[in-house]
Design an enzyme around this catalytic site. Structure first.
Site, PDB file in Angstrom:
ATOM      1  CG  ASP A  48     -17.029  34.020  12.377  1.00  0.00           C
ATOM      2  OD1 ASP A  48     -18.109  33.679  12.899  1.00  0.00           O
ATOM      3  OD2 ASP A  48     -16.863  34.084  11.148  1.00  0.00           O
ATOM      4  CG  HIS A  78     -20.609  35.142  11.252  1.00  0.00           C
ATOM      5  ND1 HIS A  78     -20.404  33.797  11.494  1.00  0.00           N
ATOM      6  CD2 HIS A  78     -21.282  35.213  10.077  1.00  0.00           C
ATOM      7  CE1 HIS A  78     -20.922  33.095  10.485  1.00  0.00           C
ATOM      8  NE2 HIS A  78     -21.465  33.924   9.622  1.00  0.00           N
ATOM      9  CG  ASP A 100     -21.080  36.597   6.584  1.00  0.00           C
ATOM     10  OD1 ASP A 100     -20.672  37.512   7.318  1.00  0.00           O
ATOM     11  OD2 ASP A 100     -20.627  35.433   6.649  1.00  0.00           O
ATOM     12  CD  GLU A 101     -23.269  32.245   6.707  1.00  0.00           C
ATOM     13  OE1 GLU A 101     -23.480  31.225   6.016  1.00  0.00           O
ATOM     14  OE2 GLU A 101     -22.283  32.346   7.474  1.00  0.00           O
TER      15      GLU A 101
HETATM   16  C1  ACM Z   1     -19.637  33.347   4.010  1.00  0.00           C
HETATM   17  O1  ACM Z   1     -19.170  32.322   3.492  1.00  0.00           O
HETATM   18  N1  ACM Z   1     -20.485  33.262   5.014  1.00  0.00           N
HETATM   19  C2  ACM Z   1     -19.267  34.654   3.534  1.00  0.00           C
END
Ligand code: ACM
Length: 544
Positions: free
Chosen positions: A175, A246, A312-313
């Site tokens: 991350d 991330h 994600d994100e």
């Molecule tokens: C997440 O909670 N960003 C997968």
């Protein structure tokens, strides 16, 4: 008998007991030696008994497999405790192992200790159990990137998972705040990426800092050990390497991975704050080759069918500002930044498929896919922003792991009020988790069949040590385990009072295992964190 998770059928066979004693033998038939070893080491330690191999008349625990039609089925088991002996039969080696977990629970809480207590019970109630799981994916995601869980802690979680018949450990290995897996060809990922100089203490609104370096990583041998230890317990370890967002720890280690035309990536460090870093991977061929190298080494370590690529994100601002990224959008013909993300994901879905593996990613991997060629077949979606991603994925024929943040994010607080340590997110009580339903309404039977199962996600921004992880994870993981294993009725009809009554016995097991769970009446004084800012979200559980 207070079993958790609740088996399919439990029939008491009278008031008697089968006592385990110095003469009790284990009669392990073909294919059962893994469970035989586990029983001898774990129950041997707890009872002080040798449990020698053999077939002592009337004093034997017989272990066998029955893969036939009338047998227990995949991951299922039959357990019969009679006055003359014990018969444990698995539909496969995993089912046999889950049956051994039930047998341990039947022995009482002291069976969860590592040495015998004087005078403690060594007898099994007479019973017939017929049991098999509802879902094949019964998981726990542990974020070892934000706060590192050293190897011993991971092995301990695997033992705790086994005791709950959970079978997937998803390790969130990378991350913005840390890179936790040794990659031989890119040593700076761990030399630089595995530690940060300080950490914010509490949620990102907190003014406090822990001014000491934090870090750690797993060597390849650590991971081989973790994977083997898990396999002996019929648990699959699914590694997650997060792309294309991330990724700040990786960019800090190798600045060329970032969007160098708009950011001075040479000056980036591993992030010391919480949130979502805007610094994401550059969408270049060089970056893709780099990560193929990472994944090549990851595949050597993890034999799992699924490999998690995060997804994600991924904040798109750098790609919007970067002339190189914009040129890439045109060159690839993917339309926009979401298309670029879909290209990233699609590339690794194909790359993994060519190596006999399947991609799983957070539900953002659906983004941009509809405008392009769609999410490649075989890819699976971990639905975290509610049910919607999973519903869309199942309708499109993709497999789904249901883990919506509104229900099963165990870093979220377990009660309202000021006593919860560093309270973040929604209030999600033990009962809320017990009433979580992994299969959403509105799917056809075929679509519902794409729901592989469920997992609880334990993010660790505000969980700075093993005690905090225990507190957030237990007892709620016991409820998730029952949701994942047992054929429960609809959420509103679930017998939470009955579950609570069984939990009284289960807390004694957790005590014997040394788990620092949240007590039903609230945190112990030493589990509180007065003065550390969290970020509670108001709102009632959406499922009730
Ligand atoms: C997440 O909670 N960003 C997968």
């Amino acid at each position: 008998m207070d079993l958790i998770p609740q088996p399919g059928h439990v029939v008491p066979e009278g008031a008697g007991y089968f006592p385990l004693g110095p003469g009790t033998t284990l009669d392990a038939r073909d294919g059962t030696h893994g469970t035989e070893r586990w029983l001898r080491s774990v129950l041997g330690a707890a009872t002080g008994l040798p449990l020698a191999p053999g077939t002592a008349p009337g004093d034997t625990v017989r272990l066998a497999l029955d893969a036939g039609d009338g047998g227990p089925g995949p991951e299922g088991y039959h357990l019969d405790v009679t006055p003359d002996g014990v018969r444990l039969t698995g539909g496969d080696p995993a089912g046999l192992f889950w049956g051994a977990q039930t047998l341990r629970q039947l022995l009482g809480p002291d069976a969860f200790r590592r040495a015998p207590l004087p005078g403690s019970d060594r007898r099994l109630p007479l019973v017939s159990v017929r049991d098999a799981p509802r879902f094949r994916w019964r998981g726990l995601m542990l974020d070892v990137a934000r706060h590192f869980t050293p190897k011993d802690g991971v092995l301990r979680h695997l033992d705790l998972m086994a005791a709950h018949k959970l079978n997937v450990l998803h390790l969130h290995l990378t991350d913005d705040q840390g890179w936790r897996v040794e990659i031989a060809r890119y040593p700076r990922l761990t030399e630089v990426g595995s530690w940060r100089s300080r950490s914010r203490f509490g949620h990102r609104a907190s003014p406090l800092w822990e001014d000491k370096p934090h870090g750690g990583f797993y060597t390849k041998d650590d991971l081989r050990e973790i994977v083997a230890y898990a396999a002996e317990r019929h648990i699959t370890v699914v590694p997650e390497i997060d792309v294309p967002g991330h990724s700040q720890a990786a960019i800090a280690a190798y600045p060329e991975l970032g969007n160098t035309d708009v950011v001075d990536t040479e000056s980036l460090a591993v992030w010391d704050d919480w949130g979502i870093s805007p610094h994401v991977l550059a969408p270049t061929e060089g970056v893709v080759r780099f990560y193929e190298g990472v994944f090549e080494e990851v595949l050597e370590l993890f034999p799992s069918e699924f490999v998690h690529i995060g997804g994600d994100e991924c904040l798109k601002d750098e790609w919007r500002r970067s002339p190189a990224a914009q040129a890439r959008i045109r060159e690839l013909g993917v339309g926009d930044e979401d298309g670029l993300q879909a290209w990233f994901v699609g590339h690794f879905a194909d790359w993994l498929a060519a190596r006999g593996r399947r991609l799983v990613g957070w539900d953002e991997i659906l983004q941009g896919a509809s405008g392009g060629r769609g999410l490649p077949p075989g890819a699976a979606v971990a639905s975290w922003r509610g049910y919607a991603g999973g519903v869309a994925a199942a309708r499109a024929g993709h497999d789904v792991v249901m883990c919506p943040e509104q229900y099963v994010y165990l870093d979220h607080r377990q009660a309202a009020g000021g006593d919860e340590p560093v309270p973040i997110g929604f209030v999600r009580t033990l009962e809320d988790v017990y009433r979580f339903e992994p299969v959403p309404a509105g799917l056809t039977a075929e679509q519902a069949g794409h729901v592989l199962g469920t997992q609880a996600n334990v993010w660790t921004e505000v969980l700075e040590d093993a005690g905090r992880v225990d507190y957030q994870t237990y007892p709620r993981l016991a409820a998730l385990a029952e949701v994942a294993w047992s054929a429960l009725p609809a959420p509103g009809e679930r017998d939470f009072a009955g579950f609570g009554a069984r939990m009284a016995a289960h807390y004694r097991r957790l005590d014997a295992l040394g788990v620092g769970y949240r007590p039903p009446a609230g945190p112990h004084p030493w589990q509180r964190r007065p003065g550390i800012t969290g970020r509670p979200i108001e709102g009632s559980p959406p499922n009730r």
